[in-house]
Design an enzyme around this catalytic site. Structure first.
Site, short mmCIF file in Angstrom:
data_model
loop_
_atom_site.label_atom_id
_atom_site.label_comp_id
_atom_site.label_asym_id
_atom_site.label_seq_id
_atom_site.Cartn_x
_atom_site.Cartn_y
_atom_site.Cartn_z
N ASN A 32 0.83 -1.22 0.00
CA ASN A 32 0.00 0.00 0.00
C ASN A 32 0.86 1.27 0.00
OD1 ASN A 32 0.96 0.13 2.58
ND2 ASN A 32 -1.04 0.30 3.59
N THR A 35 4.77 2.86 3.90
CA THR A 35 6.19 3.09 4.22
C THR A 35 7.11 2.51 3.14
OG1 THR A 35 6.27 1.08 5.58
CG2 THR A 35 5.82 3.13 6.73
N GLY A 36 6.58 1.67 2.29
CA GLY A 36 7.36 1.15 1.15
C GLY A 36 7.40 2.21 0.05
N LEU A 61 -8.58 -8.61 -0.53
CA LEU A 61 -7.37 -8.81 -1.34
C LEU A 61 -7.71 -8.81 -2.83
CD1 LEU A 61 -5.50 -11.60 0.71
CD2 LEU A 61 -5.13 -9.12 0.74
N ARG A 106 -6.60 -21.23 1.18
CA ARG A 106 -7.34 -21.52 -0.07
C ARG A 106 -6.40 -21.97 -1.17
NH1 ARG A 106 -10.05 -16.65 0.81
NH2 ARG A 106 -8.91 -15.66 -0.87
N TYR A 145 4.05 -2.55 17.58
CA TYR A 145 4.81 -3.42 16.65
C TYR A 145 5.03 -4.79 17.27
CZ TYR A 145 8.55 -4.74 13.36
OH TYR A 145 9.32 -5.37 12.41
N LYS A 149 3.32 -8.30 15.93
CA LYS A 149 4.12 -9.42 15.41
C LYS A 149 3.91 -10.68 16.26
CE LYS A 149 6.23 -7.54 11.84
NZ LYS A 149 6.03 -8.05 10.47
#
Ligand code: UDP
Length: 318
Positions: A32, A35-36, A61, A106, A145, A149
């Site tokens: 999205n 931060t990338g 998705l 799936r 965070y 995780k």
């Protein structure tokens, strides 16, 4: 073979996409871009075996299935980023991970969850083996965070127990290298950028706290090998060579040739005092251990950050 990399436009995610493509996978990258960055995957956008879909994995998705391998690296990862996006971090670790696990189930695909050394919190056991349960403050600032995780690990493990999903969990220790954002706040890009600009190096607290730094190509190799192993338990991935932050700062000064001084700043809340992975399990299960010495990896990172600086500079001067 088809792989999906969630968080594939991030620092480690983009290097993982490179590796999977080199190994002959067709790769779908979801990100999205919170931060990338698309810059990290720009060189892949015209590669026929690569597809980038801008998508938030906490929502519906945009893919149905047909994957042999799913990596979940989607999350803000630097303390500055996850403190800026606390709710997004909790949501991607919980809802996002669940959406991907459903897809993996799936698809009947292998699912690799990127976890973190932060699950050990401020560790009372040193170095940290996977059997250590950690010392996390569940309502501290870093909890967004750490707990996200930890929850991802619990969720992935439950899919394994309940549905027999082949799950792998990588506990990633401090990783560095090209494509880290110069301003993401972590100690490696911070100190290098400061040294290159001739500014003082910001050392938080006394600088006697320790970290163990792993070069990104080693990390990606561990992540790739992990997918092929058959153990669902967590595996530490990191470089066991431990440095105090002060010693690390001195190394940055030496390698950049900078004359900057060290400037001490307050230690962030809940900053872990010591961190070093016990990698016996990774050695045994994956035949893996880091190969790139810090000095060598830092040189490559310094080169990359200084190139970025010089290519960006003319635009500002126009
Ligand atoms: N740190 C520092 N100066 C900086 C950034 C970080 O001294 O400019 C310290 C930080 O307090 C921590 C260590 O370096 O003790 C590693 O911090 P980083 O944010 O890179 O990762 P962390 O391991 O804390 O997630």
């Amino acid at each position: 073979m088809r792989a999906l990399v969630a968080g594939g436009a991030g620092f480690i995610g983009s290097h993982l996409c490179d590796r999977l493509l080199r190994e002959g996978f067709r790769v779908v990258c979801l990100d999205n871009l919170l931060t990338g960055s698309k810059t990290n995957i720009r060189h892949l956008l015209k590669v026929p075996a690569f597809r980038f879909i801008p998508a938030d994995i906490t929502l519906k998705l945009p893919v149905r299935g047909g994957f042999d391998l799913i990596y979940n690296l989607a999350s803000p990862a630097s303390p500055r980023d996850y403190l800026a996006f606390p709710l997004e971090t909790l949501k991607v670790g919980s809802v996002g991970t669940m959406n991907l696990l459903e897809l993996a189930w799936r698809s009947k695909s292998v699912f690799v969850q990127a976890s973190t050394s932060e699950v050990y919190g401020d560790p009372k056991v040193h170095p940290q083996p996977e059997s250590y349960w950690g010392n996390v403050n569940p309502i501290g600032v870093r909890a967004v965070y750490d707990e996200a995780k930890r929850f991802s690990e619990a969720l992935a493990t439950s899919y394994h127990r309940t549905h027999g999903l082949p799950v792998r969990i990588a506990r990633i220790f401090n990783t560095y290298g090209p494509r880290m954002k110069a301003n993401d706040g972590r100690v490696v890009p911070n100190l290098i950028a400061q040294a290159l600009a001739g500014r003082p190096l910001s050392v938080y607290g006394s600088g006697r706290q320790t970290r163990s730094f792993c070069y990104v190509s080693d990390m990606v190799d561990g992540l790739f090998r992990l997918a092929g192993c058959s153990s669902a338990g967590p595996v530490n991935l990191g470089n066991p060579r431990e440095f105090t932050i002060l010693r690390f700062a001195r190394l940055v000064l030496k390698l950049t040739g900078a004359k900057s001084r060290v400037e001490h700043h307050p230690l962030p809340e809940d900053d872990p005092v010591r961190r070093r992975p016990d990698i016996a399990r990774a050695r045994h299960l994956l035949g893996w251990e880091p190969r790139v010495p810090l000095e060598e990896g830092l040189k490559l990172t310094i080169e990359w950050l200084s190139r970025k600086k010089t290519t960006r500079a003319p635009r500002r001067w126009k």
